[in-house]
Write an enzyme that holds these catalytic residues in place. Structure first.
Site, PDB file in Angstrom:
ATOM      1  N   GLU A 203     -10.316  18.763  10.762  1.00 11.84           N
ATOM      2  CA  GLU A 203      -8.739  18.482  10.427  1.00 11.84           C
ATOM      3  C   GLU A 203      -7.974  17.440  11.484  1.00 11.84           C
ATOM      4  O   GLU A 203      -7.401  17.786  12.302  1.00 11.84           O
ATOM      5  CB  GLU A 203      -8.312  20.064  10.858  1.00 11.84           C
ATOM      6  CG  GLU A 203      -8.832  21.340   9.896  1.00 11.84           C
ATOM      7  CD  GLU A 203      -8.085  22.434  10.009  1.00 11.84           C
ATOM      8  OE1 GLU A 203      -7.552  22.943  11.040  1.00 11.84           O
ATOM      9  OE2 GLU A 203      -7.961  23.148   8.966  1.00 11.84           O
ATOM     10  N   GLU A 391     -13.228  24.624   4.067  1.00 11.75           N
ATOM     11  CA  GLU A 391     -12.785  25.770   4.587  1.00 11.75           C
ATOM     12  C   GLU A 391     -11.699  26.577   3.524  1.00 11.75           C
ATOM     13  O   GLU A 391     -10.960  25.924   2.985  1.00 11.75           O
ATOM     14  CB  GLU A 391     -12.022  25.475   5.848  1.00 11.75           C
ATOM     15  CG  GLU A 391     -12.873  25.316   7.180  1.00 11.75           C
ATOM     16  CD  GLU A 391     -11.883  25.141   8.499  1.00 11.75           C
ATOM     17  OE1 GLU A 391     -10.846  25.929   8.664  1.00 11.75           O
ATOM     18  OE2 GLU A 391     -12.261  24.432   9.337  1.00 11.75           O
TER      19      GLU A 391
HETATM   20  C1  BG6 Z   1      -8.815  26.030  10.111  1.00 12.45           C
HETATM   21  C2  BG6 Z   1      -9.505  25.328  11.507  1.00 12.45           C
HETATM   22  O1  BG6 Z   1      -7.420  25.265  10.617  1.00 12.45           O
HETATM   23  O2  BG6 Z   1      -8.379  27.230  10.213  1.00 12.45           O
HETATM   24  C3  BG6 Z   1     -10.596  26.862  12.076  1.00 12.45           C
HETATM   25  O3  BG6 Z   1     -10.249  24.478  11.192  1.00 12.45           O
HETATM   26  C4  BG6 Z   1      -9.697  27.895  11.959  1.00 12.45           C
HETATM   27  O4  BG6 Z   1     -11.249  26.354  13.192  1.00 12.45           O
HETATM   28  C5  BG6 Z   1      -9.395  28.354  10.538  1.00 12.45           C
HETATM   29  O5  BG6 Z   1     -10.261  28.978  12.393  1.00 12.45           O
HETATM   30  C6  BG6 Z   1      -8.487  29.670  10.523  1.00 12.45           C
HETATM   31  O6  BG6 Z   1      -7.486  29.589  11.275  1.00 12.45           O
HETATM   32  P1  BG6 Z   1      -7.367  30.832  12.466  1.00 12.45           P
HETATM   33  O7  BG6 Z   1      -6.177  30.390  13.133  1.00 12.45           O
HETATM   34  O8  BG6 Z   1      -7.241  31.942  11.380  1.00 12.45           O
HETATM   35  O9  BG6 Z   1      -8.774  30.921  12.957  1.00 12.45           O
END
Ligand code: BG6
Length: 494
Positions: A203, A391
């Protein structure tokens, strides 16, 4: 419904949220090791100390401003009386065999993980790498190979060796380009034949919101963020150059946090706002995947008086060695308006207003399956390079039942609709989508809040927000569901 035979189904993790073993086998400290836990309402903090006066303290990590957000003379540091969830996390370091076996049981074709830079170069600027660190990842990749799982390796996922922050100011210093190049080329050479896919920076656009997480930078000025991003772009292009010249079979991708932006009303002013929001994100892929700075960004730098420390060769590198593919995270959409609307909602870094057509989870993240199809179309047709969803998923407070089962039908519902949306992108729109790695496939620490209770996985890990629990693994209902999805190439989503 049908996905291409070679489609890479799998799951995603990151060392700073999953691996643990924070001081084992010669690993150095990295920026994420200095982040405390937090919650939906209380921000995670960066802890610091002043080596001269001995004073210690902490500062919230998100949405800070100013040129230095910790006191003058202080450096980020791990303090004795604080709890740091990443130090043990969910302990992949000692559970990798068990975890990879679980992934294999689900039928994973790929496993996205990150390497901890400070495990390889403990201070960031070391002459030689730490052999024990390299060996750990050899073992992990061998284990993947045993099951025919292709690793997708992020070289830097929200972590920079703390030495680079303290000595050089993190990624706002051009020296980091060389340190990263050395780290990346060391590991790429070492794992030839074991790792075919790399992402340079997780990201990368998070530099705009959280430069400490994204680049070990303890300044929030626009100048520092612009320089941090520029240096990462150049470093990334150097890695692409290295693989193109030496290992053309290896592919190096960009990783962008992307969420489509919707307008709350049809007021033209809202459309313009949405355009500007989109530009704030997509300029990062215009540079790293498209190969050049877009004019709208250069104009903004001009307006703000931002001057990059750059060289003419930087721009040649960016043009000639843009990313081989574009990967992205996408959890939902964000809705913007110039009008007065009650209650802002959370979301993946960019705040928005509530969208009355969408439901949100307990952390205010709006779930919106259509966003995957939209994102795939926007990103694929802007650059005409393969894309990869690395993701996507939903954080939920799962309940471990007395018989060690977890009934996460909400997760299955979310994933079913998101996979349908991907199917449309491939089969209706003709997008070249390489794969899908569901975020946090085995429960891990939340990046945003530092919590354990915000779980994403197919596998439950017994660990709580205070660091208590046996770390035992339990299969959720979604584990069996995803296994069936992969086995049927996405045909059976029931
Ligand atoms: C993404 C990141 O933005 O979101 C991850 O690359 C992160 O590292 C994921 O864990 C989910 O976000 P969160 O805050 O729910 O862990």
């Amino acid at each position: 419904m049908s996905f291409p035979k070679e489609f890479l189904w799998g799951g995603a993790t990151a060392a700073n949220q999953y691996e643990g073993g924070w001081q084992e086998d010669g690993k150095g400290i990295n920026t994420s090791d200095t982040l405390t836990n937090g919650s939906h309402t209380v921000a995670r903090r960066v802890t610091w100390k002043n080596p001269t006066t001995g004073e210690t303290g902490s500062t919230p990590m998100m949405f800070m401003s100013g040129d230095k957000f910790i006191p003058e003379g202080a450096i980020p540091a791990v303090l004795d009386d604080e709890y740091y969830p990443s130090h043990i996390a969910t302990d992949f370091y000692h559970h990798y065999k068990e975890d990879i076996a679980l992934m294999a049981e689900m039928g994973f074709k790929t496993f996205r993980m990150s390497m901890n830079w400070a495990r390889i170069f403990p201070n960031g600027d070391d002459e030689t790498p730490n052999e024990a660190g390299l060996k750990f990842y050899d073992d992990v990749f061998d284990e993947c190979k045993k099951y025919g799982i292709e690793p997708l390796v992020t070289l830097s996922h929200y972590e920079t060796p703390i030495g680079l922050t303290i000595k050089y100011g993190g990624w706002k210093n051009r020296k980091c380009i060389d340190f990263f190049e050395k780290y990346a080329t060391t590991v790429i050479k070492r794992y030839v034949g074991k790792v075919k896919y790399y992402l340079t920076f997780n990201e990368i656009n998070v530099m705009s919101w959280m430069p400490y997480m994204a680049g070990g930078i303890i300044a929030f000025s626009d100048q520092a963020k612009a320089q941090g991003a520029h240096n990462q772009f150049v470093a990334s292009a150097k890695v692409v150059k290295f693989t193109h010249e030496n290992y053309p079979e290896i592919k190096v991708g960009q990783m962008l946090a992307y969420q489509p932006t919707y307008t709350y009303t049809c007021d033209p002013a809202d459309q313009i706002l949405a355009l500007e929001r989109e530009q704030q994100t997509i300029w990062y892929s215009d540079v790293q995947t498209g190969g050049h700075y877009p004019e709208y960004k250069l104009k903004e730098y001009e307006r703000k008086g931002i001057k990059l420390d750059d060289t003419p060769e930087d721009y040649e590198l960016l043009r000639d060695y843009s990313a081989d593919f574009l990967s992205f995270s996408c959890y939902g959409s964000s809705t913007v308006t110039t009008h007065e609307v009650k209650d802002n909602v959370g979301g993946n870094f960019v705040m928005g207003v509530p969208n009355p057509y969408l439901k949100t989870n307990a952390w205010g993240w709006a779930t919106d399956p259509a966003c995957l199809r939209l994102a795939c179309n926007t990103l694929y047709y802007r650059y005409n390079k393969p894309i990869w969803i690395v993701e996507n998923g939903i954080g939920w407070q799962d309940k471990l039942e007395a018989d060690n089962t977890i009934h996460d039908d909400y997760r299955i519902d979310y994933l079913r609709q998101n996979i349908q949306s991907m199917d449309d992108a491939i089969n209706k729109d003709g997008v070249d989508l390489m794969g899908y790695t569901m975020w946090g496939c085995i429960d891990l620490v939340s990046a945003g809040t530092g919590e354990m209770r915000k779980r994403y996985g197919f596998v439950y890990v017994d660990r709580d927000d205070e660091g208590k629990g046996s770390l035992a693994r339990y299969k959720k209902d979604s584990f069996y569901w995803y296994k069936k999805v992969i086995a049927t190439q996405g045909k059976d989503l029931d």
